[in-house]
Motif scaffolding. Structure first.
Motif, PDB file in Angstrom:
ATOM      1  N   ASP A 103       9.169  49.264  50.973  1.00  0.00           N
ATOM      2  CA  ASP A 103      10.575  49.513  51.310  1.00  0.00           C
ATOM      3  C   ASP A 103      11.447  48.500  50.583  1.00  0.00           C
ATOM      4  OD1 ASP A 103      10.156  51.632  53.248  1.00  0.00           O
ATOM      5  OD2 ASP A 103       9.325  50.077  54.551  1.00  0.00           O
ATOM      6  N   ALA A 104      12.583  48.978  50.046  1.00  0.00           N
ATOM      7  CA  ALA A 104      13.505  48.106  49.312  1.00  0.00           C
ATOM      8  C   ALA A 104      14.932  48.405  49.743  1.00  0.00           C
ATOM      9  CB  ALA A 104      13.345  48.308  47.803  1.00  0.00           C
ATOM     10  N   ASP A 105      15.736  47.346  49.841  1.00  0.00           N
ATOM     11  CA  ASP A 105      17.128  47.479  50.269  1.00  0.00           C
ATOM     12  C   ASP A 105      17.978  46.526  49.437  1.00  0.00           C
ATOM     13  OD1 ASP A 105      19.247  48.444  51.772  1.00  0.00           O
ATOM     14  OD2 ASP A 105      19.053  46.890  53.297  1.00  0.00           O
ATOM     15  N   LEU A 106      19.206  46.965  49.096  1.00  0.00           N
ATOM     16  CA  LEU A 106      20.089  46.152  48.253  1.00  0.00           C
ATOM     17  C   LEU A 106      21.535  46.362  48.652  1.00  0.00           C
ATOM     18  CD1 LEU A 106      19.981  45.608  44.427  1.00  0.00           C
ATOM     19  CD2 LEU A 106      22.062  46.522  45.443  1.00  0.00           C
ATOM     20  N   TRP A 107      22.300  45.271  48.718  1.00  0.00           N
ATOM     21  CA  TRP A 107      23.752  45.374  48.854  1.00  0.00           C
ATOM     22  C   TRP A 107      24.415  44.205  48.108  1.00  0.00           C
ATOM     23  CZ3 TRP A 107      26.237  41.257  50.954  1.00  0.00           C
ATOM     24  CH2 TRP A 107      25.547  40.455  51.880  1.00  0.00           C
ATOM     25  N   VAL A 108      25.639  44.469  47.652  1.00  0.00           N
ATOM     26  CA  VAL A 108      26.427  43.484  46.900  1.00  0.00           C
ATOM     27  C   VAL A 108      27.867  43.553  47.396  1.00  0.00           C
ATOM     28  CG1 VAL A 108      27.150  42.664  44.629  1.00  0.00           C
ATOM     29  CG2 VAL A 108      24.983  43.893  44.858  1.00  0.00           C
ATOM     30  N   SER A 109      28.479  42.405  47.613  1.00  0.00           N
ATOM     31  CA  SER A 109      29.901  42.374  47.981  1.00  0.00           C
ATOM     32  C   SER A 109      30.579  41.236  47.230  1.00  0.00           C
ATOM     33  CB  SER A 109      30.077  42.196  49.499  1.00  0.00           C
ATOM     34  OG  SER A 109      29.582  40.946  49.922  1.00  0.00           O
ATOM     35  N   ASP A 110      31.868  41.406  46.994  1.00  0.00           N
ATOM     36  CA  ASP A 110      32.624  40.333  46.335  1.00  0.00           C
ATOM     37  C   ASP A 110      34.091  40.411  46.734  1.00  0.00           C
ATOM     38  OD1 ASP A 110      33.868  42.288  44.698  1.00  0.00           O
ATOM     39  OD2 ASP A 110      32.373  42.055  43.130  1.00  0.00           O
ATOM     40  N   VAL A 111      34.764  39.274  46.580  1.00  0.00           N
ATOM     41  CA  VAL A 111      36.219  39.156  46.765  1.00  0.00           C
ATOM     42  C   VAL A 111      36.780  38.592  45.464  1.00  0.00           C
ATOM     43  CG1 VAL A 111      38.074  38.060  48.042  1.00  0.00           C
ATOM     44  CG2 VAL A 111      36.007  38.783  49.242  1.00  0.00           C
ATOM     45  N   THR A 112      37.812  39.254  44.917  1.00  0.00           N
ATOM     46  CA  THR A 112      38.320  38.900  43.597  1.00  0.00           C
ATOM     47  C   THR A 112      39.840  38.772  43.608  1.00  0.00           C
ATOM     48  OG1 THR A 112      36.491  40.095  42.534  1.00  0.00           O
ATOM     49  CG2 THR A 112      38.406  39.599  41.173  1.00  0.00           C
ATOM     50  N   PHE A 113      40.333  37.710  42.993  1.00  0.00           N
ATOM     51  CA  PHE A 113      41.759  37.587  42.700  1.00  0.00           C
ATOM     52  C   PHE A 113      41.987  38.070  41.267  1.00  0.00           C
ATOM     53  CE2 PHE A 113      41.296  34.572  46.166  1.00  0.00           C
ATOM     54  CZ  PHE A 113      42.420  34.851  46.936  1.00  0.00           C
ATOM     55  N   ARG A 114      43.024  38.905  41.112  1.00  0.00           N
ATOM     56  CA  ARG A 114      43.354  39.476  39.812  1.00  0.00           C
ATOM     57  C   ARG A 114      44.705  38.934  39.349  1.00  0.00           C
ATOM     58  NH1 ARG A 114      40.627  44.884  39.301  1.00  0.00           N
ATOM     59  NH2 ARG A 114      42.184  45.287  37.692  1.00  0.00           N
ATOM     60  N   ARG A 115      44.774  38.561  38.068  1.00  0.00           N
ATOM     61  CA  ARG A 115      46.021  38.064  37.475  1.00  0.00           C
ATOM     62  C   ARG A 115      46.293  38.848  36.197  1.00  0.00           C
ATOM     63  NH1 ARG A 115      51.045  36.777  36.615  1.00  0.00           N
ATOM     64  NH2 ARG A 115      51.445  34.877  35.409  1.00  0.00           N
ATOM     65  N   LEU A 116      47.466  39.483  36.131  1.00  0.00           N
ATOM     66  CA  LEU A 116      47.862  40.228  34.940  1.00  0.00           C
ATOM     67  C   LEU A 116      48.044  39.271  33.762  1.00  0.00           C
ATOM     68  CD1 LEU A 116      48.717  42.930  33.665  1.00  0.00           C
ATOM     69  CD2 LEU A 116      51.081  42.394  34.376  1.00  0.00           C
ATOM     70  N   LEU A 117      47.268  39.506  32.700  1.00  0.00           N
ATOM     71  CA  LEU A 117      47.356  38.675  31.507  1.00  0.00           C
ATOM     72  C   LEU A 117      48.175  39.305  30.400  1.00  0.00           C
ATOM     73  CD1 LEU A 117      43.707  37.315  31.057  1.00  0.00           C
ATOM     74  CD2 LEU A 117      45.676  36.150  32.069  1.00  0.00           C
ATOM     75  N   PHE A 118      48.085  40.625  30.260  1.00  0.00           N
ATOM     76  CA  PHE A 118      48.720  41.296  29.129  1.00  0.00           C
ATOM     77  C   PHE A 118      49.097  42.704  29.546  1.00  0.00           C
ATOM     78  CE2 PHE A 118      48.229  44.276  25.583  1.00  0.00           C
ATOM     79  CZ  PHE A 118      49.156  43.762  24.687  1.00  0.00           C
ATOM     80  N   GLU A 119      50.270  43.138  29.104  1.00  0.00           N
ATOM     81  CA  GLU A 119      50.714  44.489  29.424  1.00  0.00           C
ATOM     82  C   GLU A 119      51.497  45.057  28.258  1.00  0.00           C
ATOM     83  OE1 GLU A 119      52.977  46.892  33.039  1.00  0.00           O
ATOM     84  OE2 GLU A 119      53.307  44.726  32.770  1.00  0.00           O
ATOM     85  N   SER A 120      51.141  46.280  27.879  1.00  0.00           N
ATOM     86  CA  SER A 120      51.870  47.019  26.860  1.00  0.00           C
ATOM     87  C   SER A 120      51.872  48.480  27.295  1.00  0.00           C
ATOM     88  CB  SER A 120      51.200  46.853  25.487  1.00  0.00           C
ATOM     89  OG  SER A 120      49.926  47.450  25.478  1.00  0.00           O
ATOM     90  N   PRO A 121      52.681  49.322  26.680  1.00  0.00           N
ATOM     91  CA  PRO A 121      52.700  50.730  27.096  1.00  0.00           C
ATOM     92  C   PRO A 121      51.300  51.351  27.059  1.00  0.00           C
ATOM     93  CG  PRO A 121      54.540  50.279  25.648  1.00  0.00           C
ATOM     94  CD  PRO A 121      53.692  49.040  25.651  1.00  0.00           C
ATOM     95  N   GLY A 122      50.796  51.711  28.224  1.00  0.00           N
ATOM     96  CA  GLY A 122      49.498  52.374  28.319  1.00  0.00           C
ATOM     97  C   GLY A 122      48.309  51.456  28.451  1.00  0.00           C
ATOM     98  N   THR A 123      48.524  50.120  28.464  1.00  0.00           N
ATOM     99  CA  THR A 123      47.387  49.197  28.541  1.00  0.00           C
ATOM    100  C   THR A 123      47.739  48.000  29.424  1.00  0.00           C
ATOM    101  OG1 THR A 123      46.645  49.791  26.316  1.00  0.00           O
ATOM    102  CG2 THR A 123      45.780  47.752  27.247  1.00  0.00           C
ATOM    103  N   GLU A 124      46.791  47.621  30.292  1.00  0.00           N
ATOM    104  CA  GLU A 124      46.904  46.419  31.104  1.00  0.00           C
ATOM    105  C   GLU A 124      45.583  45.659  31.055  1.00  0.00           C
ATOM    106  OE1 GLU A 124      47.940  47.484  35.054  1.00  0.00           O
ATOM    107  OE2 GLU A 124      49.912  48.287  34.530  1.00  0.00           O
ATOM    108  N   VAL A 125      45.691  44.320  30.977  1.00  0.00           N
ATOM    109  CA  VAL A 125      44.506  43.467  30.984  1.00  0.00           C
ATOM    110  C   VAL A 125      44.661  42.457  32.111  1.00  0.00           C
ATOM    111  CG1 VAL A 125      43.084  41.840  29.697  1.00  0.00           C
ATOM    112  CG2 VAL A 125      44.199  43.741  28.492  1.00  0.00           C
ATOM    113  N   ASP A 126      43.667  42.392  33.014  1.00  0.00           N
ATOM    114  CA  ASP A 126      43.686  41.476  34.147  1.00  0.00           C
ATOM    115  C   ASP A 126      42.551  40.465  34.024  1.00  0.00           C
ATOM    116  OD1 ASP A 126      45.771  42.899  35.167  1.00  0.00           O
ATOM    117  OD2 ASP A 126      44.645  43.827  36.804  1.00  0.00           O
ATOM    118  N   LEU A 127      42.838  39.225  34.442  1.00  0.00           N
ATOM    119  CA  LEU A 127      41.810  38.207  34.602  1.00  0.00           C
ATOM    120  C   LEU A 127      41.243  38.307  36.012  1.00  0.00           C
ATOM    121  CD1 LEU A 127      40.337  35.567  33.661  1.00  0.00           C
ATOM    122  CD2 LEU A 127      42.286  34.313  34.652  1.00  0.00           C
ATOM    123  N   LEU A 128      39.921  38.209  36.144  1.00  0.00           N
ATOM    124  CA  LEU A 128      39.249  38.312  37.440  1.00  0.00           C
ATOM    125  C   LEU A 128      38.577  36.987  37.774  1.00  0.00           C
ATOM    126  CD1 LEU A 128      37.405  41.729  36.847  1.00  0.00           C
ATOM    127  CD2 LEU A 128      39.722  41.372  37.734  1.00  0.00           C
TER     128      LEU A 128
END
Length: 315
Positions: A103-128
């Motif tokens: 028998d095998a069992d797996l779980w993963v959890s995380d908490v992340t803060f996101r910061r907008l680094l770059f934005e242009s029409p149609g594209t966004e880049v976030d730091l995690l």
């Protein structure tokens, strides 16, 4: 054939990886903006995979000879050191059965803060930047029962349990591209932290003579006095993650998604790797004889990957 002694004997189970089949799972992501400019955000994720079970059973009605192979280090009676087998059932000797459960069992959890680094029409880049925890648990048990020709019974039980508990910080990037109703999201992050590895080994034999009460002794076949116990250590582990998601906006706030995910841990213990099949039949072994089976941590990389299908809703 050959009373279960390799290499002449036929292999009914083993000699190849177990438990690598696909299984269902799910990931829930919840997040929200922290400022009015939509530059800072926080999110929490939980990934779980359905418990995976491998079951194998056989008995002497299907195969007249059933045995568990091992390498004999100090055979009694003047035998030759080398391949040997513990016979569960054999013609004229015993009838019996064997059951193997994994028998095998797996779980993963995380908490992340996101910061907008770059934005242009149609594209966004976030730091995690955030914290990740995961757990990979697995159990392997082997149980056999033999009814000897003289009427006595012998039950042999081996159990190998492992726990992998991971605590780490992670750093990564998230790139979102939009074109009309379509979107393409690429997320990559690397976690660095500590893996607590725990291995539990148990074994026992229950012998019942005709007309007498059962007698239980410590030690099975692969689990003996020389390796039974709880073993624990901490290891530094690197865990990269990669997610590629294609989305289609069906309304202003609802999006259908499909993609591919990949997760990897550099050091994980699994129960099958902890089994030492080289045995000293004299248990407990005298000091001048090999102290086998023995235990030493055996680890390897562990990965999960698959296709993802989802529904994204914004409020």
């Amino acid at each position: 054939p050959n009373n279960g002694v390799l290499p002449q004997a036929g292999i009914l189970l083993g000699n190849s990886p177990l438990g690598g089949e696909g299984r269902p799972g799910g990931r829930l992501t919840v997040g929200g903006w922290l400022d009015a400019d939509y530059c800072w955000a926080v999110e929490g994720r939980l990934l779980t995979l359905g418990e995976q079970s491998v079951r194998y059973s056989d008995n002497s009605n299907n195969n007249s000879t059933l045995a568990r192979p091992f390498v004999n280090l100090t055979p009694q009676g003047g035998g030759i050191v080398g391949n040997d087998a513990f016979v569960i059932s054999g013609l004229g000797v015993a009838t019996g059965s064997v059951n193997v459960n994994n028998d095998a069992d797996l779980w993963v959890s995380d908490v992340t803060f996101r910061r907008l680094l770059f934005e242009s029409p149609g594209t966004e880049v976030d730091l995690l930047l955030g914290y990740t925890t995961s757990r990979i648990d697995e159990t392997l048990t082997i149980q056999s029962s033999s009814l000897l020709a003289i009427g006595n019974t012998l039950d042999v039980f081996d159990s190998f349990d492992v726990e992998n508990q991971y605590q780490a910080g992670h750093l990564g990037f998230d790139v979102d591209s939009y074109d009309g109703n379509w979107s393409l999201r690429l997320r990559g992050q690397v976690s660095l932290g500590s893996m607590r590895q725990l291995v539990r080994i148990r074994g026992s034999q229950t012998a019942t003579a005709v007309g007498l009460n059962p007698v239980v002794t410590n030690g099975g076949l692969y689990a003996q006095s020389t390796n039974i116990g709880d073993f624990e250590r901490q290891r530094f582990v690197v865990s990269p993650e990669f997610d590629l998601t294609l989305g289609y906006q069906i309304s202003d706030r609802v999006e259908l998604t499909a993609g591919y995910m990949f997760l990897y841990w550099s050091r994980v213990v699994q129960p099958g790797n902890q089994i030492d099949t080289s045995l000293n039949p004299n248990q407990p072994p005298p000091l001048n004889e090999p102290q086998r089976p023995s235990f030493s941590f055996q680890e390897e990389g562990y990965y999960v990957h698959g296709l993802t299908f989802g529904l994204s809703a914004e409020f």
